[in-house]
Write a protein that holds these residues in place. Structure first.
Motif, short mmCIF file in Angstrom:
data_model
loop_
_atom_site.label_atom_id
_atom_site.label_comp_id
_atom_site.label_asym_id
_atom_site.label_seq_id
_atom_site.Cartn_x
_atom_site.Cartn_y
_atom_site.Cartn_z
N ARG A 84 -24.61 -4.13 -7.74
CA ARG A 84 -25.44 -5.21 -7.49
C ARG A 84 -24.56 -6.70 -7.44
O ARG A 84 -23.56 -6.51 -8.25
N TRP A 89 -31.26 -13.91 -6.26
CA TRP A 89 -32.56 -13.62 -5.20
C TRP A 89 -32.42 -12.14 -4.38
O TRP A 89 -33.12 -11.70 -3.68
N SER A 90 -31.28 -11.56 -4.75
CA SER A 90 -30.88 -10.26 -4.26
C SER A 90 -30.72 -9.11 -5.28
O SER A 90 -30.29 -8.15 -5.11
N ARG A 91 -31.30 -9.36 -6.44
CA ARG A 91 -31.02 -8.55 -7.60
C ARG A 91 -31.75 -7.12 -7.56
O ARG A 91 -31.34 -6.33 -8.22
N HIS A 92 -32.70 -7.22 -6.55
CA HIS A 92 -33.40 -5.73 -6.18
C HIS A 92 -32.61 -5.26 -5.57
O HIS A 92 -33.20 -4.02 -4.88
N VAL A 93 -31.77 -5.37 -4.84
CA VAL A 93 -30.74 -4.83 -3.80
C VAL A 93 -29.22 -4.38 -4.49
O VAL A 93 -28.85 -5.09 -5.02
#
Length: 190
Positions: A84, A89-93
């Protein structure tokens, strides 16, 4: 991480899958230093260096990175890592990186580690997984396409080899829930 270590059989070979821990630096460094250079070009850090492996272990300790190891009784055969980035805003990716020892290829270990990494992703709140590879890594590309990954971008001249020649990077991605649902539809265990 729940469910590990565990024993699996791949083409009549018994393997242990376990999460990488703080004591695995020397094992990983030895593994990386035996890989062909071209296998390492798509990675974001040079894992043949102690300082990079140390940062890797720090990322694992901070749960920024999860790494699954596949071992036989005598050696590390491969790994799958979910990484990660620091962007809120990109913690889900997460980016997936899978490397298999040359002597353990073509036995389905890459597929197995990828599937197991998706289970780790699901339990870690990761919703999308991306993979990077050079365009000429057709074996890796085929495996990821078979697993439902789709091309999202080509990054022109993104990496240079030791001779200074540039190579393009293919960025592929897959949704975690869709991946696991597709596997269950085909009878693959989660």
């Amino acid at each position: 991480m729940e469910g590990f270590p565990k024993t699996v059989t791949v083409r009549d070979t018994s393997l242990t899958l376990r999460m990488m821990g703080a004591d695995d630096g020397p094992l990983m460094l030895d593994f990386a230093q035996q890989l062909p250079y071209h296998d390492l070009m798509f990675l974001r850090r040079d894992i043949t260096k102690q300082s990079s492996v140390d940062r890797w272990l720090n990322d694992i300790a901070s749960e920024k990175m999860y790494t699954l190891l596949a071992e036989s009784e005598t050696q590390l055969l491969g790994y799958a890592t979910l990484y990660r980035n620091d962007f809120d805003w990109s913690r889900h990716v997460a980016e997936i990186r899978v490397l298999i020892s040359p002597n353990a290829r073509k036995m389905g270990l890459g597929r197995l580690l990828t599937r197991e990494a998706f289970n780790v992703a699901l339990s870690s709140g990761i919703q999308k997984v991306a993979a990077r590879m050079t365009l000429d890594q057709t074996g890796a590309r085929t495996v990821f396409e078979e697993l439902g990954f789709r091309a999202e971008a080509i990054l022109r001249d993104e990496v240079k080899d030791r001779a200074g020649k540039t190579h393009d990077i293919l960025l592929m991605a897959n949704d975690v829930a869709e991946f696991l649902a597709r596997g269950e539809a085909y009878g693959l265990p989660r």
